[in-house]
Design a protein around this motif. Structure first.
Motif, PDB file in Angstrom:
ATOM      1  N   ALA A   1       0.829  -1.211   0.000  1.00 38.98           N
ATOM      2  CA  ALA A   1       0.000   0.000   0.000  1.00 38.98           C
ATOM      3  C   ALA A   1       0.863   1.260   0.000  1.00 38.98           C
ATOM      4  O   ALA A   1       0.545   2.242  -0.677  1.00 38.98           O
ATOM      5  CB  ALA A   1      -0.933  -0.001   1.205  1.00 38.98           C
ATOM      6  N   VAL A   2       1.962   1.229   0.753  1.00 40.02           N
ATOM      7  CA  VAL A   2       2.860   2.391   0.784  1.00 40.02           C
ATOM      8  C   VAL A   2       3.500   2.605  -0.579  1.00 40.02           C
ATOM      9  O   VAL A   2       3.560   3.739  -1.079  1.00 40.02           O
ATOM     10  CB  VAL A   2       3.929   2.206   1.889  1.00 40.02           C
ATOM     11  CG1 VAL A   2       5.066   3.195   1.725  1.00 40.02           C
ATOM     12  CG2 VAL A   2       3.290   2.363   3.251  1.00 40.02           C
ATOM     13  N   PHE A   3       3.982   1.542  -1.210  1.00 40.78           N
ATOM     14  CA  PHE A   3       4.618   1.693  -2.520  1.00 40.78           C
ATOM     15  C   PHE A   3       3.634   2.152  -3.583  1.00 40.78           C
ATOM     16  O   PHE A   3       3.952   3.014  -4.396  1.00 40.78           O
ATOM     17  CB  PHE A   3       5.291   0.383  -2.948  1.00 40.78           C
ATOM     18  CG  PHE A   3       6.518   0.055  -2.157  1.00 40.78           C
ATOM     19  CD1 PHE A   3       7.368   1.046  -1.703  1.00 40.78           C
ATOM     20  CD2 PHE A   3       6.832  -1.261  -1.857  1.00 40.78           C
ATOM     21  CE1 PHE A   3       8.506   0.743  -0.974  1.00 40.78           C
ATOM     22  CE2 PHE A   3       7.968  -1.571  -1.133  1.00 40.78           C
ATOM     23  CZ  PHE A   3       8.812  -0.571  -0.683  1.00 40.78           C
ATOM     24  N   VAL A   4       2.435   1.597  -3.580  1.00 34.38           N
ATOM     25  CA  VAL A   4       1.432   2.008  -4.558  1.00 34.38           C
ATOM     26  C   VAL A   4       1.016   3.454  -4.318  1.00 34.38           C
ATOM     27  O   VAL A   4       0.875   4.242  -5.248  1.00 34.38           O
ATOM     28  CB  VAL A   4       0.213   1.050  -4.519  1.00 34.38           C
ATOM     29  CG1 VAL A   4      -0.942   1.592  -5.323  1.00 34.38           C
ATOM     30  CG2 VAL A   4       0.609  -0.315  -5.033  1.00 34.38           C
ATOM     31  N   GLY A   5       0.819   3.814  -3.060  1.00 33.54           N
ATOM     32  CA  GLY A   5       0.456   5.194  -2.747  1.00 33.54           C
ATOM     33  C   GLY A   5       1.553   6.168  -3.105  1.00 33.54           C
ATOM     34  O   GLY A   5       1.293   7.257  -3.626  1.00 33.54           O
ATOM     35  N   ALA A   6       2.793   5.795  -2.831  1.00 34.85           N
ATOM     36  CA  ALA A   6       3.910   6.677  -3.172  1.00 34.85           C
ATOM     37  C   ALA A   6       4.052   6.818  -4.681  1.00 34.85           C
ATOM     38  O   ALA A   6       4.362   7.902  -5.179  1.00 34.85           O
ATOM     39  CB  ALA A   6       5.202   6.139  -2.570  1.00 34.85           C
TER      40      ALA A   6
ATOM     41  N   VAL B   1       2.055   9.068   2.211  1.00 35.40           N
ATOM     42  CA  VAL B   1       1.920   7.768   2.865  1.00 35.40           C
ATOM     43  C   VAL B   1       2.603   7.728   4.226  1.00 35.40           C
ATOM     44  O   VAL B   1       2.681   6.676   4.852  1.00 35.40           O
ATOM     45  CB  VAL B   1       2.499   6.649   1.961  1.00 35.40           C
ATOM     46  CG1 VAL B   1       1.661   6.469   0.722  1.00 35.40           C
ATOM     47  CG2 VAL B   1       3.944   6.930   1.617  1.00 35.40           C
ATOM     48  N   GLY B   2       3.076   8.865   4.690  1.00 37.20           N
ATOM     49  CA  GLY B   2       3.780   8.908   5.963  1.00 37.20           C
ATOM     50  C   GLY B   2       2.913   8.494   7.133  1.00 37.20           C
ATOM     51  O   GLY B   2       3.365   7.804   8.044  1.00 37.20           O
ATOM     52  N   GLY B   3       1.649   8.893   7.133  1.00 37.16           N
ATOM     53  CA  GLY B   3       0.748   8.540   8.229  1.00 37.16           C
ATOM     54  C   GLY B   3       0.489   7.047   8.304  1.00 37.16           C
ATOM     55  O   GLY B   3       0.479   6.463   9.390  1.00 37.16           O
ATOM     56  N   LEU B   4       0.293   6.415   7.150  1.00 37.00           N
ATOM     57  CA  LEU B   4       0.060   4.973   7.119  1.00 37.00           C
ATOM     58  C   LEU B   4       1.294   4.222   7.606  1.00 37.00           C
ATOM     59  O   LEU B   4       1.193   3.292   8.417  1.00 37.00           O
ATOM     60  CB  LEU B   4      -0.294   4.515   5.704  1.00 37.00           C
ATOM     61  CG  LEU B   4      -0.421   3.020   5.476  1.00 37.00           C
ATOM     62  CD1 LEU B   4      -1.595   2.473   6.273  1.00 37.00           C
ATOM     63  CD2 LEU B   4      -0.569   2.705   4.010  1.00 37.00           C
ATOM     64  N   LEU B   5       2.442   4.654   7.147  1.00 38.91           N
ATOM     65  CA  LEU B   5       3.675   3.984   7.540  1.00 38.91           C
ATOM     66  C   LEU B   5       3.960   4.178   9.031  1.00 38.91           C
ATOM     67  O   LEU B   5       4.319   3.233   9.735  1.00 38.91           O
ATOM     68  CB  LEU B   5       4.833   4.507   6.698  1.00 38.91           C
ATOM     69  CG  LEU B   5       6.138   3.750   6.769  1.00 38.91           C
ATOM     70  CD1 LEU B   5       5.928   2.306   6.358  1.00 38.91           C
ATOM     71  CD2 LEU B   5       7.164   4.400   5.864  1.00 38.91           C
ATOM     72  N   LEU B   6       3.760   5.389   9.532  1.00 37.63           N
ATOM     73  CA  LEU B   6       4.002   5.659  10.949  1.00 37.63           C
ATOM     74  C   LEU B   6       3.012   4.902  11.829  1.00 37.63           C
ATOM     75  O   LEU B   6       3.389   4.290  12.829  1.00 37.63           O
ATOM     76  CB  LEU B   6       3.909   7.160  11.229  1.00 37.63           C
ATOM     77  CG  LEU B   6       4.114   7.582  12.677  1.00 37.63           C
ATOM     78  CD1 LEU B   6       5.520   7.239  13.127  1.00 37.63           C
ATOM     79  CD2 LEU B   6       3.844   9.064  12.834  1.00 37.63           C
ATOM     80  N   GLY B   7       1.752   4.919  11.463  1.00 35.76           N
ATOM     81  CA  GLY B   7       0.730   4.200  12.243  1.00 35.76           C
ATOM     82  C   GLY B   7       0.980   2.712  12.283  1.00 35.76           C
ATOM     83  O   GLY B   7       0.867   2.074  13.332  1.00 35.76           O
TER      84      GLY B   7
END
Length: 121
Positions: free
Chosen positions: A51-56, A62-68
């Motif tokens: 999800a982070v790679f696709v969003g980026a 995608v910082g919030g998703l990765l941090l959470g």
């Protein structure tokens, strides 16, 4: 502190000889439990990374998703590890301690998987 009081509260002050008999079952069971926890959390980590790679790639933040996700994973694995350092758990054998930590980590991992699976509905 009085040596008798220390012994009564915390056990003998000198290390006892380690007995390896009867711990194979606990070690195998702990390994199985931690393997299940690793598979569950590894699958969730893979989903988050995709999800982070696709969003980026799409240009989304995608910082919030990765941090959470990192915080959730840290708490999910930090709680069982912290439990193993409590004095009652330190008196257990090493395989029993791993089994205790895995027994605490497994419901946490299952809860995270259930939460992620039902979040989109």
């Amino acid at each position: 502190m009085n040596p008798e009081s220390y012994t009564a509260l915390y056990g003998p002050g000198h290390p006892q000889p380690v007995s390896r008999r009867g711990q194979t079952g606990a070690a195998v069971l702990a390994g199985v439990v931690w393997a299940v926890v690793s598979v569950l959390l590894g699958g969730q980590a893979t989903m988050v990374l995709v999800a982070v790679f696709v969003g980026a790639a799409a240009g989304e933040p995608v910082g919030g998703l990765l941090l959470g996700s990192t915080l959730i994973g840290t708490v999910a694995l930090g709680a069982p590890v912290a439990l193993t350092f409590l004095p009652p758990a330190r008196r257990l054998s090493v395989p029993a301690r791993f089994l205790l930590a895995g027994g605490v980590a497994l419901p946490i991992a299952l809860g995270i998987v259930a939460w992620v699976a039902t979040r989109g509905r």
